[in-house]
Write an enzyme that holds these catalytic residues in place. Structure first.
Site, PDB file in Angstrom:
ATOM      1  CB  CYS A   1      -5.545  -3.314  -8.666  1.00  0.00           C
ATOM      2  SG  CYS A   1      -5.608  -5.099  -8.369  1.00  0.00           S
ATOM      3  CB  THR A   2      -4.226  -4.389  -3.103  1.00  0.00           C
ATOM      4  OG1 THR A   2      -5.132  -5.473  -3.361  1.00  0.00           O
ATOM      5  CG2 THR A   2      -4.972  -3.256  -2.400  1.00  0.00           C
ATOM      6  CG  HIS A   3      -3.426  -8.317  -7.375  1.00  0.00           C
ATOM      7  ND1 HIS A   3      -4.666  -8.105  -6.828  1.00  0.00           N
ATOM      8  CD2 HIS A   3      -3.232  -9.660  -7.358  1.00  0.00           C
ATOM      9  CE1 HIS A   3      -5.215  -9.267  -6.504  1.00  0.00           C
ATOM     10  NE2 HIS A   3      -4.368 -10.227  -6.819  1.00  0.00           N
TER      11      HIS A   3
ATOM     12  CD  GLU B   1      -4.002 -13.727  -7.235  1.00  0.00           C
ATOM     13  OE1 GLU B   1      -4.050 -14.919  -6.911  1.00  0.00           O
ATOM     14  OE2 GLU B   1      -4.074 -12.793  -6.416  1.00  0.00           O
TER      15      GLU B   1
ATOM     16  CG  ASP C   1      -6.862  -8.781  -2.541  1.00  0.00           C
ATOM     17  OD1 ASP C   1      -7.549  -7.869  -3.033  1.00  0.00           O
ATOM     18  OD2 ASP C   1      -5.984  -9.378  -3.182  1.00  0.00           O
ATOM     19  CB  SER C   2     -10.064 -10.596  -5.311  1.00  0.00           C
ATOM     20  OG  SER C   2      -8.916  -9.953  -5.865  1.00  0.00           O
TER      21      SER C   2
ATOM     22  CE1 TYR D   1     -13.661 -12.174  -4.872  1.00  0.00           C
ATOM     23  CE2 TYR D   1     -13.776 -10.100  -3.692  1.00  0.00           C
ATOM     24  CZ  TYR D   1     -13.843 -11.485  -3.695  1.00  0.00           C
ATOM     25  OH  TYR D   1     -14.100 -12.153  -2.532  1.00  0.00           O
ATOM     26  N   GLY D   2     -12.540  -8.692 -10.475  1.00  0.00           N
ATOM     27  CA  GLY D   2     -12.671  -7.581 -11.411  1.00  0.00           C
ATOM     28  C   GLY D   2     -13.672  -7.780 -12.528  1.00  0.00           C
TER      29      GLY D   2
ATOM     30  CB  CYS E   1      -9.953  -6.021  -2.665  1.00  0.00           C
ATOM     31  SG  CYS E   1     -10.618  -6.445  -4.293  1.00  0.00           S
ATOM     32  CG  ASN E   2      -8.157  -0.372  -5.250  1.00  0.00           C
ATOM     33  OD1 ASN E   2      -8.203   0.820  -4.974  1.00  0.00           O
ATOM     34  ND2 ASN E   2      -7.058  -1.082  -5.072  1.00  0.00           N
ATOM     35  CB  THR E   3     -12.624  -5.056  -7.385  1.00  0.00           C
ATOM     36  OG1 THR E   3     -11.641  -4.807  -8.394  1.00  0.00           O
ATOM     37  CG2 THR E   3     -13.904  -5.523  -8.047  1.00  0.00           C
TER      38      THR E   3
END
Length: 269
Positions: free
Chosen positions: A183-185, A151, A10-11, A42-43, A73-75
């Protein structure tokens, strides 16, 4: 049976939301997770930059002899899934198609999608949803600030709720039946999002369908592990203390080690 680990990237910290579902649904599997916090976010990066970073992480995971890789990570899924599937000698699964598949099971007419600037700009979910249900109305909206809330360890705070309320106000006059957490966040802000949208809006976390597909693949290929003592190794390209804090919050007593790694991008092609 195959005791080799599953690789997850993931980012940043968001991929821990997928890692925890993997741990819960596949308790005998070892996991090697890389959070690329040193290059976060990353976005707002270019497609090429995301591809370079994702491939570098994929190659690092290969040094741990992984049997499968999950782009949590979707991005990165939108930008680099096809590339990694072509370049890496192991199966690679992203989170966008599973997220779209999860929506298709319910027969919604109108759904919302929230994600990073890159994911929304690329229409990643709209394209995937059109393939499973072209009649579905999709309302997509970038909510990049929510990534930073996670984050920076601000989930469960007043500022988190205020930020969610502001970022999701676009849906006030556009009623939706479900919202894809693109978004996995974002699953770590589920409480705040539910508070804003109300109980009539179903929140869809693509992690569950992603892990179901991982389990199905490993089962069909006879690659499931029967390890009674699986390991979960966590690596960060940024401040390892941030990953430790996130892991203690979202993977309590659930990891073997947590270390910093350096990814040298100079030799990346």
């Amino acid at each position: 049976m195959d005791k080799r680990p599953i690789g997850v990237m993931d980012s940043g910290l968001g991929g821990l939301s997928v890692t925890r579902v993997l741990r819960d649904q596949l308790p005998n599997e070892s996991i090697v997770f890389v959070g690329d916090q040193g290059h976060f976010p990353y976005g707002i990066k270019t497609r090429k930059e995301i591809q370079q970073l994702s491939l570098k992480i994929g190659n690092f995971l290969l040094t741990h002899d992984i049997k499968l890789m999950v782009i949590a990570c979707n991005t990165a899924t939108a930008a680099a899934l096809q590339l990694l599937q072509e370049k890496l000698p192991v199966p690679v699964i992203g989170v966008i198609k599973p997220g779209a598949a999860a929506v298709a099971k319910h027969g919604y007419q109108v759904v919302g999608v929230i994600g990073t600037e890159s994911t929304i700009k690329n229409n990643a979910y709209k394209k995937a949803l059109d393939k499973v249900d072209p009649t579905l109305k999709v309302i997509s909206h970038s909510t990049q600030p929510l990534v930073s809330i996670v984050e920076h360890g601000q989930t469960g705070t007043t500022i988190a709720q205020k930020t969610v309320n502001k970022e999701l106000s676009v849906f006030d006059n556009q009623p939706i039946q479900a919202l894809i957490l693109g978004c996995t966040h974002f699953p770590f802000l589920e409480k705040e999002i539910a508070q804003k949208l109300g109980q009539d809006v179903q929140l869809i976390d693509p992690a569950y369908e992603t892990v179901r597909q991982v389990k199905e693949f490993l089962t069909n290929q006879r690659l499931l592990s029967d390890d009674a003592s699986p390991r979960i190794e966590l690596y960060s390209t940024g401040e390892v203390e941030d990953l430790v804090d996130g892991a203690q919050k979202w993977l309590p007593n659930g990891y073997t080690k947590c270390e910093h790694i350096q990814l040298d991008m100079e030799d990346q092609r």
